[in-house]
Design a protein around this motif. Structure first.
Motif, PDB file in Angstrom:
ATOM      1  N   GLU A 184     -81.221  20.026 -34.181  1.00 20.29           N
ATOM      2  CA  GLU A 184     -80.895  18.786 -33.463  1.00 20.29           C
ATOM      3  C   GLU A 184     -80.483  19.122 -32.038  1.00 20.29           C
ATOM      4  OE1 GLU A 184     -78.037  16.599 -35.722  1.00 20.29           O
ATOM      5  OE2 GLU A 184     -79.220  16.662 -37.578  1.00 20.29           O
ATOM      6  N   THR A 185     -81.466  19.520 -31.232  1.00 20.98           N
ATOM      7  CA  THR A 185     -81.232  19.903 -29.840  1.00 20.98           C
ATOM      8  C   THR A 185     -82.208  19.150 -28.944  1.00 20.98           C
ATOM      9  OG1 THR A 185     -82.762  21.780 -30.064  1.00 20.98           O
ATOM     10  CG2 THR A 185     -80.430  22.203 -30.510  1.00 20.98           C
ATOM     11  N   GLY A 186     -81.989  19.266 -27.624  1.00 21.01           N
ATOM     12  CA  GLY A 186     -82.891  18.657 -26.663  1.00 21.01           C
ATOM     13  C   GLY A 186     -82.380  17.329 -26.140  1.00 21.01           C
ATOM     14  N   LEU A 187     -83.300  16.483 -25.741  1.00 18.27           N
ATOM     15  CA  LEU A 187     -82.960  15.178 -25.197  1.00 18.27           C
ATOM     16  C   LEU A 187     -82.296  14.298 -26.255  1.00 18.27           C
ATOM     17  CD1 LEU A 187     -86.246  14.495 -23.197  1.00 18.27           C
ATOM     18  CD2 LEU A 187     -84.051  15.276 -22.285  1.00 18.27           C
ATOM     19  N   PRO A 188     -81.572  13.257 -25.844  1.00 21.31           N
ATOM     20  CA  PRO A 188     -80.929  12.372 -26.825  1.00 21.31           C
ATOM     21  C   PRO A 188     -81.932  11.774 -27.811  1.00 21.31           C
ATOM     22  CG  PRO A 188     -80.041  11.971 -24.636  1.00 21.31           C
ATOM     23  CD  PRO A 188     -81.172  12.921 -24.458  1.00 21.31           C
ATOM     24  N   GLU A 189     -83.097  11.359 -27.318  1.00 28.98           N
ATOM     25  CA  GLU A 189     -84.093  10.795 -28.221  1.00 28.98           C
ATOM     26  C   GLU A 189     -84.581  11.830 -29.222  1.00 28.98           C
ATOM     27  OE1 GLU A 189     -84.163  10.676 -25.000  1.00 28.98           O
ATOM     28  OE2 GLU A 189     -83.925   8.547 -24.470  1.00 28.98           O
ATOM     29  N   THR A 190     -84.782  13.079 -28.724  1.00 32.27           N
ATOM     30  CA  THR A 190     -85.217  14.147 -29.611  1.00 32.27           C
ATOM     31  C   THR A 190     -84.158  14.457 -30.656  1.00 32.27           C
ATOM     32  OG1 THR A 190     -86.497  15.088 -27.776  1.00 32.27           O
ATOM     33  CG2 THR A 190     -86.098  16.503 -29.679  1.00 32.27           C
ATOM     34  N   GLN A 191     -82.907  14.494 -30.257  1.00 33.91           N
ATOM     35  CA  GLN A 191     -81.829  14.732 -31.212  1.00 33.91           C
ATOM     36  C   GLN A 191     -81.764  13.618 -32.257  1.00 33.91           C
ATOM     37  OE1 GLN A 191     -78.077  15.464 -29.261  1.00 33.91           O
ATOM     38  NE2 GLN A 191     -78.985  16.791 -27.719  1.00 33.91           N
ATOM     39  N   ALA A 192     -81.942  12.360 -31.799  1.00 26.80           N
ATOM     40  CA  ALA A 192     -81.904  11.246 -32.745  1.00 26.80           C
ATOM     41  C   ALA A 192     -83.042  11.347 -33.754  1.00 26.80           C
ATOM     42  CB  ALA A 192     -81.974   9.920 -31.990  1.00 26.80           C
ATOM     43  N   ASN A 198     -83.760  14.859 -40.672  1.00 29.58           N
ATOM     44  CA  ASN A 198     -82.903  15.662 -41.547  1.00 29.58           C
ATOM     45  C   ASN A 198     -82.211  14.780 -42.581  1.00 29.58           C
ATOM     46  OD1 ASN A 198     -83.534  18.083 -40.265  1.00 29.58           O
ATOM     47  ND2 ASN A 198     -81.879  17.895 -38.792  1.00 29.58           N
ATOM     48  N   HIS A 199     -81.772  13.609 -42.150  1.00 28.60           N
ATOM     49  CA  HIS A 199     -81.137  12.686 -43.089  1.00 28.60           C
ATOM     50  C   HIS A 199     -82.139  12.222 -44.149  1.00 28.60           C
ATOM     51  CE1 HIS A 199     -78.289   9.777 -44.586  1.00 28.60           C
ATOM     52  NE2 HIS A 199     -79.123   8.778 -44.348  1.00 28.60           N
ATOM     53  N   LEU A 200     -83.354  11.918 -43.704  1.00 19.13           N
ATOM     54  CA  LEU A 200     -84.398  11.511 -44.642  1.00 19.13           C
ATOM     55  C   LEU A 200     -84.714  12.640 -45.618  1.00 19.13           C
ATOM     56  CD1 LEU A 200     -86.668   9.617 -45.602  1.00 19.13           C
ATOM     57  CD2 LEU A 200     -88.111  10.571 -43.794  1.00 19.13           C
ATOM     58  N   SER A 201     -84.774  13.873 -45.112  1.00 17.24           N
ATOM     59  CA  SER A 201     -85.071  15.020 -45.977  1.00 17.24           C
ATOM     60  C   SER A 201     -83.982  15.209 -47.020  1.00 17.24           C
ATOM     61  CB  SER A 201     -85.218  16.284 -45.123  1.00 17.24           C
ATOM     62  OG  SER A 201     -85.439  17.409 -45.944  1.00 17.24           O
ATOM     63  N   ALA A 202     -82.726  15.061 -46.599  1.00 21.92           N
ATOM     64  CA  ALA A 202     -81.631  15.228 -47.552  1.00 21.92           C
ATOM     65  C   ALA A 202     -81.678  14.165 -48.644  1.00 21.92           C
ATOM     66  CB  ALA A 202     -80.298  15.179 -46.810  1.00 21.92           C
ATOM     67  N   ARG A 203     -81.944  12.914 -48.254  1.00 22.08           N
ATOM     68  CA  ARG A 203     -82.018  11.846 -49.245  1.00 22.08           C
ATOM     69  C   ARG A 203     -83.222  12.037 -50.163  1.00 22.08           C
ATOM     70  NH1 ARG A 203     -81.293   5.988 -46.729  1.00 22.08           N
ATOM     71  NH2 ARG A 203     -81.368   5.583 -48.987  1.00 22.08           N
ATOM     72  N   LEU A 204     -84.341  12.493 -49.607  1.00 20.30           N
ATOM     73  CA  LEU A 204     -85.520  12.734 -50.417  1.00 20.30           C
ATOM     74  C   LEU A 204     -85.274  13.853 -51.422  1.00 20.30           C
ATOM     75  CD1 LEU A 204     -88.515  12.230 -51.010  1.00 20.30           C
ATOM     76  CD2 LEU A 204     -89.083  13.839 -49.192  1.00 20.30           C
ATOM     77  N   LYS A 205     -84.634  14.919 -50.964  1.00 20.19           N
ATOM     78  CA  LYS A 205     -84.338  16.022 -51.868  1.00 20.19           C
ATOM     79  C   LYS A 205     -83.400  15.580 -52.984  1.00 20.19           C
ATOM     80  CE  LYS A 205     -82.640  20.783 -51.914  1.00 20.19           C
ATOM     81  NZ  LYS A 205     -82.116  21.896 -51.078  1.00 20.19           N
ATOM     82  N   SER A 206     -82.382  14.788 -52.630  1.00 20.02           N
ATOM     83  CA  SER A 206     -81.453  14.294 -53.642  1.00 20.02           C
ATOM     84  C   SER A 206     -82.159  13.401 -54.655  1.00 20.02           C
ATOM     85  CB  SER A 206     -80.317  13.531 -52.958  1.00 20.02           C
ATOM     86  OG  SER A 206     -79.439  12.967 -53.917  1.00 20.02           O
ATOM     87  N   ALA A 207     -83.065  12.537 -54.166  1.00 17.72           N
ATOM     88  CA  ALA A 207     -83.788  11.647 -55.077  1.00 17.72           C
ATOM     89  C   ALA A 207     -84.704  12.435 -56.006  1.00 17.72           C
ATOM     90  CB  ALA A 207     -84.591  10.625 -54.273  1.00 17.72           C
ATOM     91  N   MET A 208     -85.378  13.457 -55.468  1.00 17.15           N
ATOM     92  CA  MET A 208     -86.269  14.263 -56.301  1.00 17.15           C
ATOM     93  C   MET A 208     -85.488  15.042 -57.350  1.00 17.15           C
ATOM     94  SD  MET A 208     -89.045  15.692 -53.539  1.00 17.15           S
ATOM     95  CE  MET A 208     -89.914  16.570 -54.830  1.00 17.15           C
ATOM     96  N   GLU A 209     -84.365  15.617 -56.939  1.00 13.74           N
ATOM     97  CA  GLU A 209     -83.552  16.352 -57.917  1.00 13.74           C
ATOM     98  C   GLU A 209     -83.020  15.416 -58.986  1.00 13.74           C
ATOM     99  OE1 GLU A 209     -80.612  18.236 -55.570  1.00 13.74           O
ATOM    100  OE2 GLU A 209     -81.919  19.900 -54.928  1.00 13.74           O
ATOM    101  N   SER A 210     -82.609  14.205 -58.593  1.00 14.24           N
ATOM    102  CA  SER A 210     -82.122  13.242 -59.571  1.00 14.24           C
ATOM    103  C   SER A 210     -83.226  12.851 -60.549  1.00 14.24           C
ATOM    104  CB  SER A 210     -81.587  12.005 -58.849  1.00 14.24           C
ATOM    105  OG  SER A 210     -81.178  11.024 -59.772  1.00 14.24           O
ATOM    106  N   ARG A 211     -84.432  12.654 -60.023  1.00 15.11           N
ATOM    107  CA  ARG A 211     -85.547  12.308 -60.908  1.00 15.11           C
ATOM    108  C   ARG A 211     -85.874  13.446 -61.864  1.00 15.11           C
ATOM    109  NH1 ARG A 211     -91.631  12.648 -59.012  1.00 15.11           N
ATOM    110  NH2 ARG A 211     -90.945  14.787 -59.283  1.00 15.11           N
ATOM    111  N   MET A 212     -85.843  14.681 -61.340  1.00 14.30           N
ATOM    112  CA  MET A 212     -86.132  15.827 -62.209  1.00 14.30           C
ATOM    113  C   MET A 212     -85.098  15.958 -63.313  1.00 14.30           C
ATOM    114  SD  MET A 212     -87.288  18.639 -59.332  1.00 14.30           S
ATOM    115  CE  MET A 212     -88.624  18.305 -58.211  1.00 14.30           C
ATOM    116  N   ARG A 213     -83.839  15.778 -62.934  1.00 15.77           N
ATOM    117  CA  ARG A 213     -82.782  15.883 -63.963  1.00 15.77           C
ATOM    118  C   ARG A 213     -82.927  14.782 -64.999  1.00 15.77           C
ATOM    119  NH1 ARG A 213     -79.501  17.059 -59.349  1.00 15.77           N
ATOM    120  NH2 ARG A 213     -78.894  14.858 -59.260  1.00 15.77           N
ATOM    121  N   LEU A 214     -83.303  13.581 -64.549  1.00 10.63           N
ATOM    122  CA  LEU A 214     -83.462  12.465 -65.477  1.00 10.63           C
ATOM    123  C   LEU A 214     -84.603  12.729 -66.454  1.00 10.63           C
ATOM    124  CD1 LEU A 214     -82.777   9.594 -66.368  1.00 10.63           C
ATOM    125  CD2 LEU A 214     -84.356   8.752 -64.608  1.00 10.63           C
TER     126      LEU A 214
END
Length: 429
Positions: A184-192, A198-214
């Motif tokens: 998360e470096t560079g211009l403000p738009e790039t950081q955003a 990264n937030h989307l990746s974390a939520r996706l990983k959590s959802a996939m792990e939850s589905r696998m456990r289920l």
């Protein structure tokens, strides 16, 4: 010019060049020398005054620096200039014959006026546009284009920075479908943009792990009640009814086992090694033939791939079983195409309708729901095979053959030509 960056840069370059070119042309028109007819009037008055002065007092004129000669000034006659100056001087009341000459280089011009007994020679200012003006304009525009290109490329690169982050993030998706963390470096738009990914990746990983456990928990928890039901089914007195119960329980057990295996394959990153794909395919064909499946091997070219042997064998086995089960018979061939291995599995079945072709890899999908009881299987074999092949960097595609039947084509990255040592193990050549 297909990328957004190049299009933005091209548009900016064109806009800058057009604006500066128009401004330059306007400036040249406003700052250029006066029109010849306007500029020649003061010069014509001075020439006419010198002629009258020379005729009135030749000695004083000679002492003032006016040049007299017996002939016109040497040089190349300028007919157009002579005619123009004749008309201009005629408006000043001077009717003397005259001639305009220029030196061979065309840089110095003189006007010679016939006074009757002698010629009056005067220097003539060059009112023509400067030579090489268009070359100067071309060099000026080349400089503008170069500067505009550099500025536009830098600006377009900074503008499309967040979009490049998206492109790079997609290229860096791991085999588990999760994005690699983005700095998360560079211009403000790039950081955003990086922060959102990264937030989307974390939520996706959590959802996939939850589905696998289920799925894993559901498959595991089903085993206990199915075991109890199997024991109770053994006490059913009616043989036909007992066989139906046991068959249904066996199908449920296969579905639960396939689901657990599918989840385990998603999260397991087994150690890959170089192996002979032709030998693996041959072993699978021999094994399934011994189990009663109709499998024939057309040709197996020696090909080495990098994969986990158990996972790759499971994928090949599932595809061959699918062909032998739903297509009545399976014909297997393996070839090498430059840097990839191509495994083709053909059958004699009815094929798959084109609109349903891609759905064949969905879990529990059946082309004909009415054949679910007639054919064994949990409906996860194709999904598991595709998942394994995708993890290995390959691809599996389906196509109906013109003569009937389905063709399954598996493409995997191939290593260098295999070389076997005395012990029969595989080396990279």
């Amino acid at each position: 010019m297909t990328s957004l960056r190049n299009r933005i840069a091209g548009f900016m370059i064109l806009a800058i060049v057009v604006v500066i070119a128009l401004a330059t042309l306007v400036a040249m028109q406003m700052m250029q020398r006066p029109l010849p007819e306007t500029a020649t009037i003061p010069v014509a008055r001075q020439i006419a005054w010198n002629v009258r002065f020379a005729e009135a007092d030749p000695q004083a004129a000679a002492g003032a620096g006016i040049v007299f000669a017996d002939a016109p000034a040497p040089g190349l006659p300028e007919e157009r200039s002579t005619g123009r100056w004749t008309r201009v001087l005629g408006r000043q009341g001077m009717q003397h014959p005259l001639v305009v000459t220029a030196d061979p280089q065309g840089t110095t011009m003189r006007i010679s006026v016939d006074l009757g007994d002698r010629w009056l020679v005067l220097p003539l200012p060059d009112l023509r546009p400067p030579r090489g003006g268009w070359r100067i304009f071309g060099a000026w525009m080349a400089l503008i284009v170069t500067g505009a290109t550099a500025v536009s490329l830098i600006a377009a690169t900074r503008i499309t920075g967040p979009l490049r982050i998206l492109e790079n993030a997609v290229d860096r998706i791991g085999r588990d479908g999760v994005l690699v963390p983005i700095p998360e470096t560079g211009l403000p738009e790039t950081q955003a943009t990086a922060r959102a990914l990264n937030h989307l990746s974390a939520r996706l990983k959590s959802a996939m792990e939850s589905r696998m456990r289920l799925v894993a928990a559901a498959g595991h928890d089903l085993r206990t009640p199915m075991t109890r039901m199997r024991l109770r089914a053994e006490f059913v007195e009616d043989d036909d009814e007992r066989e139906k119960w046991l068959a249904d329980l066996a199908e449920l057990d296969a579905i639960a086992d396939s689901a657990i295996r599918l989840v385990r394959d998603e999260v397991t990153q087994a150690a890959a090694q170089d192996l002979r794909l032709d030998r693996l395919v041959g072993d699978v064909a021999q094994e399934l033939g011994a189990l009663g499946y109709r499998v024939t091997v057309a040709s197996l070219a020696p090909v080495t791939v990098t994969a986990d042997p158990l996972l790759l064998k499971r994928a090949v086995r599932n595809l061959v079983i699918n062909a032998a089960t739903h297509g009545k018979a399976a014909r297997v061939s393996l070839s090498r195409q430059v840097d990839r291995a191509e495994l083709v599995i053909e059958d004699d079945g009815p094929g798959i309708p084109e609109p349903l072709m891609e759905r064949a890899f969905e879990p529990f999908f059946r082309v004909d729901e009415g054949r679910r009881k007639a054919l064994p299987g949990a409906g996860l074999g194709m999904a598991i095979a595709r998942q394994i092949i995708d993890q290995l960097g390959g691809a599996v595609t389906l196509a109906n053959m013109q003569a009937g039947g389905l063709r399954q084509r598996v493409v995997l990255p191939a290593r260098a030509w295999p070389v076997s040592d005395r012990n029969g193990s595989c080396k990279r050549g």
